[in-house]
Design a protein around this motif. Structure first.
Motif, PDB file in Angstrom:
ATOM      1  N   ALA A  39      15.064  13.445  30.006  1.00 16.31           N
ATOM      2  CA  ALA A  39      16.315  12.757  30.232  1.00 16.31           C
ATOM      3  C   ALA A  39      15.989  11.973  28.336  1.00 16.31           C
ATOM      4  O   ALA A  39      16.493  11.621  27.451  1.00 16.31           O
ATOM      5  CB  ALA A  39      16.913  11.578  31.064  1.00 16.31           C
ATOM      6  N   ARG A  40      14.618  11.041  29.483  1.00 18.35           N
ATOM      7  CA  ARG A  40      13.967  10.590  27.687  1.00 18.35           C
ATOM      8  C   ARG A  40      13.250  11.274  26.300  1.00 18.35           C
ATOM      9  O   ARG A  40      13.635  10.725  25.533  1.00 18.35           O
ATOM     10  CB  ARG A  40      12.603   9.903  28.133  1.00 18.35           C
ATOM     11  CG  ARG A  40      12.650   8.821  28.956  1.00 18.35           C
ATOM     12  CD  ARG A  40      11.978   7.542  29.172  1.00 18.35           C
ATOM     13  NE  ARG A  40      10.734   8.334  29.988  1.00 18.35           N
ATOM     14  CZ  ARG A  40      10.421   8.884  31.108  1.00 18.35           C
ATOM     15  NH1 ARG A  40      10.988   8.487  32.492  1.00 18.35           N
ATOM     16  NH2 ARG A  40       9.733   9.235  31.978  1.00 18.35           N
ATOM     17  N   THR A  41      13.590  12.590  26.898  1.00 15.07           N
ATOM     18  CA  THR A  41      13.395  13.256  25.710  1.00 15.07           C
ATOM     19  C   THR A  41      14.736  13.705  24.393  1.00 15.07           C
ATOM     20  O   THR A  41      14.263  13.292  23.786  1.00 15.07           O
ATOM     21  CB  THR A  41      12.426  15.202  25.928  1.00 15.07           C
ATOM     22  OG1 THR A  41      11.996  14.836  26.231  1.00 15.07           O
ATOM     23  CG2 THR A  41      12.782  15.889  24.501  1.00 15.07           C
ATOM     24  N   ILE A  42      15.733  13.850  25.238  1.00 11.64           N
ATOM     25  CA  ILE A  42      16.779  13.846  25.417  1.00 11.64           C
ATOM     26  C   ILE A  42      17.246  12.695  23.839  1.00 11.64           C
ATOM     27  O   ILE A  42      17.333  12.670  22.962  1.00 11.64           O
ATOM     28  CB  ILE A  42      17.948  14.046  25.896  1.00 11.64           C
ATOM     29  CG1 ILE A  42      17.766  15.909  26.517  1.00 11.64           C
ATOM     30  CG2 ILE A  42      19.686  14.549  25.116  1.00 11.64           C
ATOM     31  CD1 ILE A  42      17.537  16.691  25.726  1.00 11.64           C
ATOM     32  N   ARG A  43      16.712  11.531  24.674  1.00 14.20           N
ATOM     33  CA  ARG A  43      17.132  10.424  24.279  1.00 14.20           C
ATOM     34  C   ARG A  43      16.043   9.961  22.729  1.00 14.20           C
ATOM     35  O   ARG A  43      16.888   9.644  22.399  1.00 14.20           O
ATOM     36  CB  ARG A  43      17.070   8.819  25.264  1.00 14.20           C
ATOM     37  CG  ARG A  43      16.834   7.352  24.350  1.00 14.20           C
ATOM     38  CD  ARG A  43      15.913   6.940  25.088  1.00 14.20           C
ATOM     39  NE  ARG A  43      16.392   5.458  24.973  1.00 14.20           N
ATOM     40  CZ  ARG A  43      15.120   4.539  24.919  1.00 14.20           C
ATOM     41  NH1 ARG A  43      14.452   4.701  25.851  1.00 14.20           N
ATOM     42  NH2 ARG A  43      15.138   3.720  24.661  1.00 14.20           N
ATOM     43  N   SER A  44      15.027  10.391  22.765  1.00 10.36           N
ATOM     44  CA  SER A  44      14.433  10.785  21.334  1.00 10.36           C
ATOM     45  C   SER A  44      15.412  11.376  20.747  1.00 10.36           C
ATOM     46  O   SER A  44      15.063  10.965  19.165  1.00 10.36           O
ATOM     47  CB  SER A  44      12.638  10.789  21.972  1.00 10.36           C
ATOM     48  OG  SER A  44      13.139  12.247  22.293  1.00 10.36           O
ATOM     49  N   LEU A  45      15.696  12.631  20.689  1.00 11.37           N
ATOM     50  CA  LEU A  45      16.520  13.331  19.556  1.00 11.37           C
ATOM     51  C   LEU A  45      17.393  12.324  19.189  1.00 11.37           C
ATOM     52  O   LEU A  45      17.685  12.781  17.920  1.00 11.37           O
ATOM     53  CB  LEU A  45      16.892  14.700  19.725  1.00 11.37           C
ATOM     54  CG  LEU A  45      15.291  15.451  20.503  1.00 11.37           C
ATOM     55  CD1 LEU A  45      15.800  17.098  21.619  1.00 11.37           C
ATOM     56  CD2 LEU A  45      14.703  16.081  19.025  1.00 11.37           C
ATOM     57  N   LEU A  46      18.165  12.007  20.196  1.00 12.90           N
ATOM     58  CA  LEU A  46      19.265  11.138  20.094  1.00 12.90           C
ATOM     59  C   LEU A  46      18.907  10.256  18.779  1.00 12.90           C
ATOM     60  O   LEU A  46      19.905   9.394  17.836  1.00 12.90           O
ATOM     61  CB  LEU A  46      20.147  10.769  20.850  1.00 12.90           C
ATOM     62  CG  LEU A  46      20.653  12.017  22.335  1.00 12.90           C
ATOM     63  CD1 LEU A  46      21.690  11.729  23.139  1.00 12.90           C
ATOM     64  CD2 LEU A  46      21.806  12.479  20.660  1.00 12.90           C
ATOM     65  N   GLU A  47      17.776   9.555  19.676  1.00 17.39           N
ATOM     66  CA  GLU A  47      17.639   8.360  18.791  1.00 17.39           C
ATOM     67  C   GLU A  47      17.461   8.144  17.046  1.00 17.39           C
ATOM     68  O   GLU A  47      17.485   7.167  16.169  1.00 17.39           O
ATOM     69  CB  GLU A  47      15.721   7.269  19.242  1.00 17.39           C
ATOM     70  CG  GLU A  47      16.519   6.912  20.813  1.00 17.39           C
ATOM     71  CD  GLU A  47      16.913   5.510  19.988  1.00 17.39           C
ATOM     72  OE1 GLU A  47      17.299   4.745  19.378  1.00 17.39           O
ATOM     73  OE2 GLU A  47      16.806   5.107  21.746  1.00 17.39           O
ATOM     74  N   THR A  48      16.498   9.884  17.029  1.00 17.15           N
ATOM     75  CA  THR A  48      15.990  10.203  15.737  1.00 17.15           C
ATOM     76  C   THR A  48      17.532  10.529  14.314  1.00 17.15           C
ATOM     77  O   THR A  48      17.629  10.655  13.422  1.00 17.15           O
ATOM     78  CB  THR A  48      15.040  10.879  15.216  1.00 17.15           C
ATOM     79  OG1 THR A  48      15.664  12.146  16.163  1.00 17.15           O
ATOM     80  CG2 THR A  48      13.711  10.292  15.987  1.00 17.15           C
TER      81      THR A  48
END
Length: 303
Positions: A136-145
């Motif tokens: 979930a944190r990986t997905i979050r990092s993608l969305l953050e960018t």
């Protein structure tokens, strides 16, 4: 779907956090960005947690928690280093009808806190139902960018003008079309042209509708990505038979639904600006394509 996503209005929400170590500190980093009233109970308080109290953001009770504490709260977070105590208090909170989260112990959680991307009024929540928070944190990092910081002031701008749009445009369909026109031209930017795009959107509201066609034999998961925005703008979904679950997941959820009407009615709705999806067998789709040459035929891998 075990966990149903929802957003809670935190104004006047009473939250109890039991524990004041590193885990509790991480929870507070998120909770203190809300409007909630937060009470922390723990015998030992780490410096970061005490900092929130010094700033007047939380109330601290520097003592051991007791059963009598688990009442009169809307949410309870349990973040002590004692798993058996967390389980005991979680069981008590559930029995008393209080939603509880025992950190790192999904079996005792009535709710879970998702990974969050915060852009002011735009908040994206990601969850794996407790199975893989690292992913979930990986997905979050993608969305953050991919979601720029300009979205914060942009959505403040939009929120300040919603009443004006409602006063000027007398129907939901016109207002939806207005905002689509605005975001089509403005995108995710907030700059000196945003206001110009806003006012120009009022001048481009007259348009014909749109007709999308899908053969009921089409494998929905192979539709091109470009089809998704089209399916999310629908006013009507007409079908010969029940729409598949796979297609239901992609279309606008509050679109009206019905059986295929007469061609004359479809033509009238098209001229009035309705956006329609027609789902039927191959023979009927071919008939509709002949009658509506402007229709878009959504197929596997192509529009």
């Amino acid at each position: 779907m075990q966990y149903f996503p929802l957003f809670i209005d935190t104004v006047n929400l009473n939250v109890l956090l039991v524990g004041a170590g590193d885990v509790a500190s991480r929870k507070l980093a998120l909770l203190t960005r809300t409007e909630a009233n937060i009470h922390v109970i723990a015998p030992e308080i780490n410096p970061e947690v005490r900092g929130y109290a010094d700033a007047g953001r939380i109330l601290i009770s520097e003592r051991n928690v007791v059963h009598a504490d688990i009442q009169n709260y809307d949410l309870v977070y349990l973040a002590t280093a004692n798993d058996s105590l967390n389980a005991e208090l979680a069981t008590l909170a559930t029995a008393r009808g209080i939603w509880v989260n025992a950190v790192d112990n999904p079996a005792f959680c009535r709710f879970i806190t998702p990974s969050i991307v915060d852009r002011g009024r735009l908040v994206v929540a990601i969850s794996t139902a407790g199975a893989a928070p690292v992913f979930a944190r990986t997905i979050r990092s993608l969305l953050e960018t991919s979601l720029p910081q300009s979205l914060k002031p942009l959505f403040d701008f939009v929120a300040d003008r919603r009443v004006e749009v409602q006063d000027k445009l007398d129907s939901t369909s016109k207002r939806r079309l207005f905002w689509e026109r605005f975001f089509d031209t403005n995108g995710d930017r907030f700059d000196n042209r945003t206001a110009e795009h806003y006012y120009n959107a009022f001048d481009s509201l007259v348009s014909r509708g749109e007709i999308l066609l899908i053969d009921d034999a089409t494998q929905i998961d192979l539709l091109p990505l470009a089809a998704i925005p089209l399916l999310q703008r629908l006013d009507w979904i007409y079908s010969q038979d029940e729409v598949s679950d796979a297609l239901t997941e992609l279309v606008r959820r509050d679109a009206n639904r019905g059986s295929l009407p007469a061609l004359s009615e479809l033509s009238q709705q098209y001229e009035q600006g309705a956006r329609m999806l027609l789902v039927a067998d191959t023979q009927k789709i071919n008939q509709l394509k002949a009658h509506f040459p402007m229709a878009k035929h959504l197929r596997q891998g192509a529009l």
